[in-house]
Design a protein around this motif. Structure first.
Motif, PDB file in Angstrom:
ATOM      1  N   SER A  13       0.834  -1.212   0.000  1.00 13.15           N
ATOM      2  CA  SER A  13       0.000   0.000   0.000  1.00 13.15           C
ATOM      3  C   SER A  13       0.861   1.251   0.000  1.00 13.15           C
ATOM      4  N   TYR A  14       1.864   1.268   0.869  1.00  7.54           N
ATOM      5  CA  TYR A  14       2.704   2.459   0.973  1.00  7.54           C
ATOM      6  C   TYR A  14       3.699   2.577  -0.173  1.00  7.54           C
ATOM      7  N   GLY A  15       3.979   1.476  -0.834  1.00 12.04           N
ATOM      8  CA  GLY A  15       4.786   1.547  -2.051  1.00 12.04           C
ATOM      9  C   GLY A  15       4.056   2.334  -3.132  1.00 12.04           C
ATOM     10  N   TYR A  16       2.781   1.994  -3.341  1.00 15.07           N
ATOM     11  CA  TYR A  16       1.962   2.725  -4.317  1.00 15.07           C
ATOM     12  C   TYR A  16       1.744   4.180  -3.871  1.00 15.07           C
TER      13      TYR A  16
ATOM     14  N   MET B 239       2.578   4.967   9.860  1.00 14.35           N
ATOM     15  CA  MET B 239       3.779   4.146   9.775  1.00 14.35           C
ATOM     16  C   MET B 239       4.533   4.099  11.103  1.00 14.35           C
ATOM     17  N   THR B 240       4.486   5.191  11.861  1.00 10.42           N
ATOM     18  CA  THR B 240       5.102   5.196  13.192  1.00 10.42           C
ATOM     19  C   THR B 240       4.414   4.184  14.101  1.00 10.42           C
ATOM     20  N   ALA B 241       3.063   4.205  14.094  1.00 11.92           N
ATOM     21  CA  ALA B 241       2.292   3.268  14.915  1.00 11.92           C
ATOM     22  C   ALA B 241       2.545   1.826  14.480  1.00 11.92           C
ATOM     23  N   VAL B 242       2.599   1.589  13.175  1.00 10.64           N
ATOM     24  CA  VAL B 242       2.839   0.241  12.637  1.00 10.64           C
ATOM     25  C   VAL B 242       4.215  -0.277  13.047  1.00 10.64           C
TER      26      VAL B 242
END
Length: 316
Positions: free
Chosen positions: A222-225, A250-253
């Motif tokens: 998802s974050y690549g796209y 992304m910090t939480a992940v």
């Protein structure tokens, strides 16, 4: 770690367990009690406020904040499964938890932890749809779809919890009923189990590893796209807003999945109980406390909603 115990060890019907918690004298216990209480109070306050703000402010009634509200609810329940009992045990002479109480605590802990994993994956998918397919976003992420995604996260968490709880608490336990932890979890329970625990360890590493790796894969794709889409944008303001929102997620992940991977998805994790206790504090108390701060301090919409609610309160 050996995957079996001596079958000739005396077996007893365990009715109660003793949660050993953290060692140390009265001063250490007092310090830890104060730390746990502070973390738990901030967790309660932050997540309850997040739920209230999102519920009351109509401008936050969007899929992203619907998922964020559910994340806050899970964090609220998640820490409440562990913290109250841990706080009570700091100054308790017995530190006893019943067999049924231990199984119940673990069931809800596993359910909520797994649900949070799936929710973080759903939130990444939501950002992917919002940024990479903005024209189809209102149709694709309608209210019914969002509700089904959240229900799916809970169902996935419940399925994992049922499997882990069933296999763990059908084990026979040896004469020792002392759990080297501050709450009921699989690794310390396997240490006091009799007989062959290879299947349990396989389930622990296999299912938890599959969930963590699978959801991480969804998030990375998802974050690549999203990254490619952002780089194509000409508006600097749009880029900063998206980076702010996605950076919070992304910090939480990273915090949540990093600690879970160290604890459950690598060989040898079961033997490191002292290290495991410290890691467990992070994902049961510290991360649920940090999530509302991460999403509010770096989110302009939430900060504006807090200001609007403050103005309404002062006007009253």
């Amino acid at each position: 770690m050996p995957s079996h115990r001596n079958e000739n060890l005396s077996k007893v019907y365990i009715q109660d367990f003793v949660l050993e918690g953290f060692g140390g004298g009265l001063e250490t216990q007092t310090l830890l009690f104060t730390l746990f209480l502070a973390l738990y109070m901030v967790t309660l306050l932050g997540n309850i406020l997040m739920i209230i703000i999102i519920t009351l402010d109509a401008r936050l009634h969007s899929p992203m904040y619907f998922f964020l509200k559910n994340l806050s609810f899970v964090d609220l329940c998640y820490s409440s499964v562990i913290a109250p009992n841990a706080l009570a045990n700091f100054f308790s002479s017995s530190k006893v938890i019943t067999f049924a109480g231990c199984a119940t605590q673990f069931f809800f802990f596993s359910l909520l932890a797994s649900t949070e994993c799936f929710l973080l994956g759903v939130m990444a998918y939501d950002r992917f749809m919002a940024i990479c397919n903005p024209l189809h976003y209102p149709i694709t992420m309608c209210q019914s779809t969002c509700t089904r995604l959240v229900l799916g996260a809970y169902c996935g968490g419940c399925l994992n919890s049922v499997v882990q709880t069933s296999f763990t608490f059908h084990l026979s336990f040896c004469s020792s009923n002392s759990i080297n932890h501050f709450f009921c979890d699989v690794p310390p329970l396997l240490q006091i189990a009799c007989g062959n625990t290879a299947i349990n360890e396989l389930l622990l590493f296999g299912i938890c590893g599959l969930i963590i790796v699978g959801v991480t894969f969804v998030i990375l794709i998802s974050y690549g796209y999203i990254t490619v889409t952002i780089l194509r944008m000409r508006s600097g303001t749009g880029r900063r807003k998206i980076f702010s929102t996605c950076g919070s997620h992304m910090t939480a992940v990273t915090l949540f999945f990093g600690t879970l991977f160290v604890m459950y998805a690598q060989p040898g994790a079961i033997e490191s109980m002292e290290q495991g206790k410290v890691i467990s504090v992070f994902y049961t108390l510290v991360i649920p406390m940090l999530n509302p701060l991460i999403y509010s301090l770096r989110n302009k919409d939430v900060k504006e909603a807090v200001q609007r609610l403050g103005q309404i309160h002062r006007a009253m």
